[in-house]
Design an enzyme around this catalytic site. Structure first.
Site, PDB file in Angstrom:
ATOM      1  N   GLN A   7       0.847  -1.204   0.000  1.00 13.46           N
ATOM      2  CA  GLN A   7       0.000   0.000   0.000  1.00 13.46           C
ATOM      3  C   GLN A   7       0.877   1.246   0.000  1.00 13.46           C
ATOM      4  O   GLN A   7       1.861   1.294   0.741  1.00 13.46           O
ATOM      5  CB  GLN A   7      -0.910  -0.077   1.234  1.00 13.46           C
ATOM      6  N   ARG A   9       0.352   4.227   1.223  1.00 13.55           N
ATOM      7  CA  ARG A   9       0.340   4.930   2.506  1.00 13.55           C
ATOM      8  C   ARG A   9       1.043   4.068   3.540  1.00 13.55           C
ATOM      9  O   ARG A   9       0.696   2.917   3.739  1.00 13.55           O
ATOM     10  CB  ARG A   9      -1.094   5.208   2.955  1.00 13.55           C
ATOM     11  N   SER A  23     -16.590   8.249  14.695  1.00 14.91           N
ATOM     12  CA  SER A  23     -17.660   8.390  13.715  1.00 14.91           C
ATOM     13  C   SER A  23     -18.269   7.033  13.373  1.00 14.91           C
ATOM     14  O   SER A  23     -19.494   6.888  13.313  1.00 14.91           O
ATOM     15  CB  SER A  23     -17.115   9.048  12.440  1.00 14.91           C
ATOM     16  N   GLY A  28     -21.884   4.208  12.309  1.00 12.56           N
ATOM     17  CA  GLY A  28     -21.689   2.997  11.519  1.00 12.56           C
ATOM     18  C   GLY A  28     -20.740   3.260  10.361  1.00 12.56           C
ATOM     19  O   GLY A  28     -20.309   4.384  10.121  1.00 12.56           O
ATOM     20  N   GLU A  50      -8.049   0.954   4.084  1.00 15.57           N
ATOM     21  CA  GLU A  50      -7.288   0.531   5.262  1.00 15.57           C
ATOM     22  C   GLU A  50      -7.540   1.449   6.455  1.00 15.57           C
ATOM     23  O   GLU A  50      -7.591   0.992   7.597  1.00 15.57           O
ATOM     24  CB  GLU A  50      -5.791   0.465   4.950  1.00 15.57           C
ATOM     25  N   ARG A  51      -7.720   2.752   6.217  1.00 12.39           N
ATOM     26  CA  ARG A  51      -8.029   3.666   7.324  1.00 12.39           C
ATOM     27  C   ARG A  51      -9.335   3.264   7.995  1.00 12.39           C
ATOM     28  O   ARG A  51      -9.443   3.247   9.211  1.00 12.39           O
ATOM     29  CB  ARG A  51      -8.133   5.119   6.834  1.00 12.39           C
ATOM     30  N   ARG A  52     -10.359   2.927   7.195  1.00 15.62           N
ATOM     31  CA  ARG A  52     -11.649   2.498   7.753  1.00 15.62           C
ATOM     32  C   ARG A  52     -11.489   1.197   8.532  1.00 15.62           C
ATOM     33  O   ARG A  52     -12.086   1.030   9.593  1.00 15.62           O
ATOM     34  CB  ARG A  52     -12.684   2.316   6.628  1.00 15.62           C
ATOM     35  N   GLU A  85      -7.928   6.231  -4.281  1.00 15.56           N
ATOM     36  CA  GLU A  85      -8.528   6.302  -2.935  1.00 15.56           C
ATOM     37  C   GLU A  85      -7.803   7.335  -2.076  1.00 15.56           C
ATOM     38  O   GLU A  85      -8.425   8.173  -1.431  1.00 15.56           O
ATOM     39  CB  GLU A  85      -8.438   4.909  -2.285  1.00 15.56           C
ATOM     40  N   ARG A  89      -9.484  11.047  -1.210  1.00 15.31           N
ATOM     41  CA  ARG A  89     -10.116  11.061   0.111  1.00 15.31           C
ATOM     42  C   ARG A  89      -9.277  11.757   1.150  1.00 15.31           C
ATOM     43  O   ARG A  89      -9.676  12.721   1.734  1.00 15.31           O
ATOM     44  CB  ARG A  89     -10.417   9.622   0.542  1.00 15.31           C
TER      45      ARG A  89
END
Length: 194
Positions: A7, A9, A23, A28, A50-52, A85, A89
């Site tokens: 990845q 990042r 959040s 959800g 991956e952040r989520r 992504e 984002r």
């Protein structure tokens, strides 16, 4: 599910992850992550989100909504999706972004313009990012650490002399000038009006 070891990042902002976890806990998961199967790892690997995924773990969720991609994707297609992504984002760090652009160019034998068209970003964003990779490692590390802004670093990259670059970088780290002042200093060194 595991993160993609390739990845683009490599660093995640702790405060940003904590806000996202809060959040997700309250509202959800709004968007599914995208995953692909790896026969070598015998696991689902995250393509995007991956952040989520990290935030969902912080929110103590045991399940996460996924979009399963069962087509065989090339390394280039995976990198393109990850870059899109990240670019659209939450920005990658400048050097991460530059290295990802360079990887995509190498994989596909593309120009910077082709990368920009594919990722739907302005060509100047690609060329400015790639210019950062021409800086000495020490200055790149200062950009990654946030000691020098990417705009100032881009201006410094226009200098051919490593000593001159280091001198301007030192001033930028001390906060002695902005990116506009860096551009002016570079123009002066080239003998052009400021």
């Amino acid at each position: 599910i595991v993160p993609d070891p390739d990845q683009p990042r490599v660093e995640f902002d702790e405060d940003g992850l904590n806000r996202l976890a809060l959040s997700i806990r309250e509202r959800g998961q709004l968007n599914p992550i995208r995953v692909r199967w790896s026969d070598a790892m015998e696991k689902w690997i995250i393509i995007s989100g991956e952040r989520r995924w990290r935030a969902a773990q912080r929110a103590n969720l045991t399940e996460i909504e996924c979009c399963f991609i069962e087509d065989d994707l090339t390394i280039s297609e995976i990198l393109e999706e990850q870059l899109i992504e990240n670019c659209l984002r939450e920005d990658l760090r400048p050097i991460e972004e530059a290295e990802a652009f360079a990887s995509l160019m190498k994989l596909n034998d593309w120009t910077g313009k082709q990368v920009a068209e594919t990722l739907r970003v302005h060509p100047s964003r690609v060329s400015r990012a790639l210019a950062l990779l021409k800086l000495p490692d020490e200055i790149q590390e200062q950009v990654t650490a946030g000691l020098i802004s990417s705009r100032s670093a881009y201006e410094i990259s226009k200098l051919d002399n490593a000593e001159a670059q280091a001198a301007l970088a030192k001033k930028a780290v001390k906060g002695e000038f902005s990116s506009i002042q860096a551009a002016s200093a570079v123009r002066q060194r080239h003998g052009k009006p400021t």
